[in-house]
Write an enzyme that holds these catalytic residues in place. Structure first.
Site, PDB file in Angstrom:
ATOM      1  N   HIS A 427       1.052  -1.128  -0.051  1.00 53.69           N
ATOM      2  CA  HIS A 427       0.123   0.203   0.226  1.00 53.69           C
ATOM      3  C   HIS A 427       1.065   1.531   0.315  1.00 53.69           C
ATOM      4  O   HIS A 427       0.600   2.088  -0.669  1.00 53.69           O
ATOM      5  CB  HIS A 427      -0.729   0.346   1.220  1.00 53.69           C
ATOM      6  CG  HIS A 427      -1.685   1.289   0.953  1.00 53.69           C
ATOM      7  ND1 HIS A 427      -0.747   2.128   1.755  1.00 53.69           N
ATOM      8  CD2 HIS A 427      -2.640   2.375   0.595  1.00 53.69           C
ATOM      9  CE1 HIS A 427      -2.107   2.903   1.898  1.00 53.69           C
ATOM     10  NE2 HIS A 427      -3.060   3.177   1.161  1.00 53.69           N
ATOM     11  N   ARG A 517      30.698  -4.014 -16.018  1.00 53.41           N
ATOM     12  CA  ARG A 517      31.503  -4.432 -15.198  1.00 53.41           C
ATOM     13  C   ARG A 517      31.121  -5.519 -14.651  1.00 53.41           C
ATOM     14  O   ARG A 517      30.085  -6.001 -14.408  1.00 53.41           O
ATOM     15  CB  ARG A 517      32.720  -3.154 -14.433  1.00 53.41           C
ATOM     16  CG  ARG A 517      33.044  -2.714 -15.192  1.00 53.41           C
ATOM     17  CD  ARG A 517      33.679  -1.540 -14.213  1.00 53.41           C
ATOM     18  NE  ARG A 517      34.491  -0.109 -14.796  1.00 53.41           N
ATOM     19  CZ  ARG A 517      33.904   0.587 -14.670  1.00 53.41           C
ATOM     20  NH1 ARG A 517      32.291   0.971 -14.516  1.00 53.41           N
ATOM     21  NH2 ARG A 517      34.514   1.725 -15.510  1.00 53.41           N
ATOM     22  N   GLU A 687      44.624  -1.559 -23.441  1.00 52.06           N
ATOM     23  CA  GLU A 687      44.625  -0.884 -22.778  1.00 52.06           C
ATOM     24  C   GLU A 687      46.583  -0.995 -22.012  1.00 52.06           C
ATOM     25  O   GLU A 687      46.665  -0.748 -20.987  1.00 52.06           O
ATOM     26  CB  GLU A 687      43.688  -1.049 -21.676  1.00 52.06           C
ATOM     27  CG  GLU A 687      43.989  -2.723 -21.157  1.00 52.06           C
ATOM     28  CD  GLU A 687      42.825  -2.734 -20.079  1.00 52.06           C
ATOM     29  OE1 GLU A 687      42.993  -2.326 -19.377  1.00 52.06           O
ATOM     30  OE2 GLU A 687      42.140  -4.410 -20.670  1.00 52.06           O
ATOM     31  N   GLY A 708      40.707   1.585 -23.059  1.00 51.86           N
ATOM     32  CA  GLY A 708      40.953   1.576 -21.398  1.00 51.86           C
ATOM     33  C   GLY A 708      41.787   2.546 -21.198  1.00 51.86           C
ATOM     34  O   GLY A 708      42.835   2.461 -21.278  1.00 51.86           O
ATOM     35  N   ASN A 710      42.286   4.058 -18.527  1.00 50.17           N
ATOM     36  CA  ASN A 710      43.299   4.478 -17.483  1.00 50.17           C
ATOM     37  C   ASN A 710      44.631   3.532 -17.761  1.00 50.17           C
ATOM     38  O   ASN A 710      45.459   3.903 -17.356  1.00 50.17           O
ATOM     39  CB  ASN A 710      42.019   4.481 -16.157  1.00 50.17           C
ATOM     40  CG  ASN A 710      40.911   5.235 -15.839  1.00 50.17           C
ATOM     41  OD1 ASN A 710      41.171   6.168 -16.763  1.00 50.17           O
ATOM     42  ND2 ASN A 710      40.042   4.626 -15.249  1.00 50.17           N
ATOM     43  N   ASP A 711      44.204   2.251 -17.734  1.00 48.04           N
ATOM     44  CA  ASP A 711      45.510   1.281 -17.815  1.00 48.04           C
ATOM     45  C   ASP A 711      46.634   2.036 -18.920  1.00 48.04           C
ATOM     46  O   ASP A 711      47.754   1.883 -18.725  1.00 48.04           O
ATOM     47  CB  ASP A 711      44.921  -0.104 -17.792  1.00 48.04           C
ATOM     48  CG  ASP A 711      44.608  -0.602 -16.489  1.00 48.04           C
ATOM     49  OD1 ASP A 711      44.874   0.024 -15.850  1.00 48.04           O
ATOM     50  OD2 ASP A 711      43.761  -1.536 -16.387  1.00 48.04           O
ATOM     51  N   CYS A 758      36.124   3.582 -23.803  1.00 48.54           N
ATOM     52  CA  CYS A 758      35.413   2.739 -21.951  1.00 48.54           C
ATOM     53  C   CYS A 758      36.458   3.475 -20.643  1.00 48.54           C
ATOM     54  O   CYS A 758      35.525   3.619 -19.820  1.00 48.54           O
ATOM     55  CB  CYS A 758      34.782   1.744 -22.075  1.00 48.54           C
ATOM     56  SG  CYS A 758      36.437   0.622 -21.940  1.00 48.54           S
TER      57      CYS A 758
END
Length: 802
Positions: A427, A517, A687, A708, A710-711, A758
């Site tokens: 409810h 991921r 990467e 990738g 970052n890496d 990504c």
């Protein structure tokens, strides 16, 4: 066909056009009984006592003018006055009773129903207002229902109570709010065979997701016993999702399950007792098990799809439905006991997208299921009993064990609602959706953890889990006009790992998911190291074994727990964005992260530098993890083959050498994931500098590359991105990194392979997004909060490049 009577209409003689005569609930039951039984949908037989019988009862008793007088000058905000007037109206109708001519027809019809089902058959006596269950007003729960009614005396009393319930306090208030004249609304009674769900299960299902309005799922809730507990919010039910588009193509599979507590169940009362139903405790083993098997879930989903299709055809437009179901514990059959149009999400405009975001976070006081996607804040008011409602002040946060329709006048003035009990179809959830206010239900001990007068913030903007924070926290609302938004030539995809957010995030204009991921699902939903499930004998710590046993309870083989949980998490994301591509990266935990999973310490080596150690592709064909990778593959195969979500693409992380790439592809094929089969595409994370230098050779093994950043940045610059000492040297905008990005994109194009990115860089730096567009990258995948900003940026860039 049964002979027509003056005040009785059998379901088989009733259609949806008969709402003015029998109300929405009975008209819908009749429509389905007539039209959908032949399509396999089971409806218990029964009949309606018509609205004419209600008016005849009022007029023959001579109480019409007294009822009108009771409602004149009513101020619904005066709760005490409303209660007095409501009771007066109900007492007038109860004193009138059921006229003899009306009762003679009810009695005869009940006798025929008993001929079909057995002497003094048990029936449900349900109210059905003549304005009820319309697309613009649900009327849900405003009048009363009486269950397990047996024998003529009990039936006559229940019918009289049903007529009187047209003037419950909540029904009076609801009609005023929705502009209905009290004396242009009548009440019909539905009398139908009880389904013996007291011996089995029951619940509610919707042909869309109730929180987001996502229309491609059937959402089912279930509990043990009679279904009133779900509606009343007395239990936290199980939840199941079935994806409609692939169900229609023959891929009938459950894409998601959530286990509810189900602490109590409603059953029939004891023999000789005036209590026709009662609640009892559910045994621990049953609480820890799903109360429906997959076969029943899929049958219910099939019923729901047939019902939605039928009503959509009649309406000439999509008609999402709100459906009640019950399973008979004697026959094992599943029945539909009510269906009405869904009235909240289906009424939302899709021209604008609202996203609510907290600006800061405070201490979490309680958690539960989030209703809606909004945020509310204010002073908490703990209400433990209906007698305390008068103390509630408009704008406060209502904190209670549960709510009932009698609480609605107060609920309408709340900034948010928090309850100890209840699921998404209780409810409190239904009313908060209608009101457009956030609610957290099933929070467990909110009335103990939160005190009246305490300042709190209720957030339902963080996925399935709603949170109540201490303090008045800042938040903002972004509103995006979607009506004229163009799509850029560069595909704008999304980075997403949380299945709880998938339906919501899919509403943001996008071209699919560029990075899902797997680690999030394993860490938050599975929690156990896969090798600890394959080789439980290696786990020697009894406390760890107990944790594993508790999480895998109900699974015959522990590995199935991993496979099903992972498949459901990934399947939910793939379904949310279907048929757009969803690229899922196979697991990329580092050894120290794997070791932190339950049982992980027994299977992971200790490394000095896990960042460039035993991670990604190197694990998949190694005996130390090969069996764990096999479970990942089984889960992905389940999503693609059983669920039919072939928009799922797979991606291999941290693949150092071409020879290693070939080993991984062979390992996947050995586990049923053969590249090219059933349209399967396999990408690789780009990467490592070697991925760029050897891109022509990697192109022979993979279908695409996702950079990738970052890496790649840390390996190009030789910077440990986790080290604060050298963090100032980590910069994706470095000329050397940009050269690597360019070479990767051009190399993929040269080999006719997909190129995407990504990493975090384009989300953080618009200038990198601009660089990528100039390089003609195929897709940019971004964090959800960056998607719209970068979409507009890319549109402008593409315009300037022409």
């Amino acid at each position: 066909m049964k002979q027509m009577a003056k005040y009785i209409r059998w379901f088989e003689d009733t259609t949806i056009e008969d709402v003015p005569l029998v109300g929405g609930k009975n008209a819908s039951l009749g429509e389905m009984y007539r039209e959908l039984t032949s399509e396999g949908v089971k409806i218990p037989n029964g009949f309606a006592v018509t609205a004419e019988a209600y008016w005849h009862t009022i007029k023959s008793a001579g109480i019409y003018e007294e009822l009108k007088a009771a409602m004149e000058g009513l101020d619904k905000t005066d709760v005490a006055d409303l209660a007095v007037r409501g009771k007066l109206a109900r007492d007038l109708i109860l004193s009138a009773g059921i006229p003899d001519d009306v009762w003679a027809e009810i009695k005869a019809a009940y006798s025929k129903l008993s001929d079909e089902y057995g002497p003094d058959t048990d029936v449900a006596v349900r109210s059905s207002a003549t304005a009820e269950d319309l697309p613009t007003a649900s009327f849900a729960g405003q009048q009363e229902t009486y269950l397990n009614i047996q024998g003529e005396n009990a039936l006559r009393e229940a019918c009289s109570k049903c007529f009187a319930s047209l003037f419950t306090d909540r029904a009076i208030s609801y009609r005023i709010d929705n502009g209905f004249d009290h004396f242009k609304v009548a009440l019909s009674i539905g009398i139908m065979k009880m389904v013996r769900s007291d011996l089995s299960t029951s619940g509610v299902m919707f042909t869309l997701d109730t929180e987001t309005g996502f229309k491609d799922v059937v959402f089912i809730t279930a509990c043990y016993g009679l279904g009133e507990n779900i509606v009343q919010g007395a239990v936290n039910p199980d939840e199941y999702y079935v994806f409609k588009p692939t169900y229609r193509t023959g891929h009938k599979a459950v894409i998601r399950k959530n286990l509810g507590e189900k602490r109590i169940k409603m059953i029939y009362g004891r023999g000789g007792s005036k209590t026709l139903t009662r609640n009892v405790e559910v045994p621990e083993a049953d609480r820890r098990s799903f109360c429906l098997n997959d076969a029943d879930i899929l049958k219910l989903a099939g019923y729901a799809i047939v019902i939605e299709d039928h009503y959509s055809r009649k309406a000439g437009t999509d008609r999402p439905m709100d459906i009640e179901w019950a399973k008979d514990g004697v026959t094992g059959e599943l029945f539909i006991v009510q269906a009405r149009p869904e009235t909240v999400q289906s009424a939302r405009s899709m021209d604008f997208l609202e996203t609510w975001q907290l600006e800061v976070k405070g201490p979490v006081l309680v958690k539960g299921k989030s209703i809606g996607s909004r945020i509310g804040k204010g002073v908490a008011r703990v209400i433990k009993d209906v007698s305390q409602l008068s103390s509630f002040k408009p704008g406060e946060i209502l904190i209670s064990d549960t709510t009932s329709p009698d609480w609605e006048p107060v609920m309408k003035t709340a900034s948010a609602i928090v309850t100890n009990k209840g699921g998404r179809t209780c409810h409190a959830a239904i009313v908060s959706r209608e009101l457009g206010i956030p609610a957290v239900v099933g929070a467990g001990d909110a009335t103990e953890k939160i005190s009246s007068g305490q300042e709190v913030t209720v957030s339902c903007a963080e996925g399935d889990e709603g949170k109540v924070y201490g303090g008045l926290l800042g938040f903002h609302v972004d509103k995006i006009d979607l009506s004229s938004l163009k799509r850029p030539e560069t595909k704008i995809m999304m980075n997403l790992g949380n299945p709880d957010q998938a339906f919501t995030m899919s509403m943001i204009p996008n071209d699919g998911v560029g990075l899902a991921r797997m680690e999030f699902i394993i860490n938050d939903y599975i929690k156990i190291h896969p090798m600890a499930l394959v080789h439980p004998e290696a786990v020697t710590d009894e406390a760890v074994r107990d944790k594993i046993d508790a999480l895998t309870y109900g699974y015959g083989q522990k590995e199935e727990y991993f496979v099903e949980k992972l498949a459901h998490g990934v399947g939910t994301i793939a379904a949310a964005f279907y048929p757009k591509p969803v690229i899922v990266r196979m697991s990329d935990f580092k050894t120290n992260e794997y070791a932190s999973l339950i049982g992980g310490q027994y299977f992971e080596p200790k490394e000095e530098n896990p960042m460039i150690g035993f991670r990604g592709a190197s694990r998949y064909y190694d005996d130390k993890y090969r069996e764990g990778f096999a479970l990942e593959c089984r889960a992905m195969k389940k999503v693609r083959d059983e669920m039919g979500l072939t928009n799922l693409l797979l991606m291999i992380p941290f693949c150092r050498r071409v020879d290693e790439a070939k080993k991984v592809i062979a390992e996947m094929a050995g586990n049923g994931l053969k590249r090219g089969e059933n349209g399967l595409e396999v990408y690789v994370m780009c990467e490592i500098p070697n991925n760029v230098l050897m891109i022509d050779e990697f192109s022979e093994v993979f279908d695409g590359f996702s950079i990738g950043s970052n890496d790649l940045t840390q390996l190009v610059l030789g910077v440990d991105r986790d080290s604060a000492l050298v963090a100032h040297d980590f910069d994706e905008r470095d000329p050397g990194v940009l050269k690597m990005l360019s070479q990767a994109i051009q190399g993929a194009k040269r080999n006719h392979r997909h190129s995407g990115i990504c990493g975090q860089a384009p989300s953080d730096y618009p200038e990198i997004a601009e660089f990528l567009v100039k390089e003609h990258i195929d897709s940019i995948s971004l964090t959800p909060d960056s998607v719209m900003k970068i979409t507009l940026t890319v549109l402008e860039m593409e315009k300037n490049l022409k």
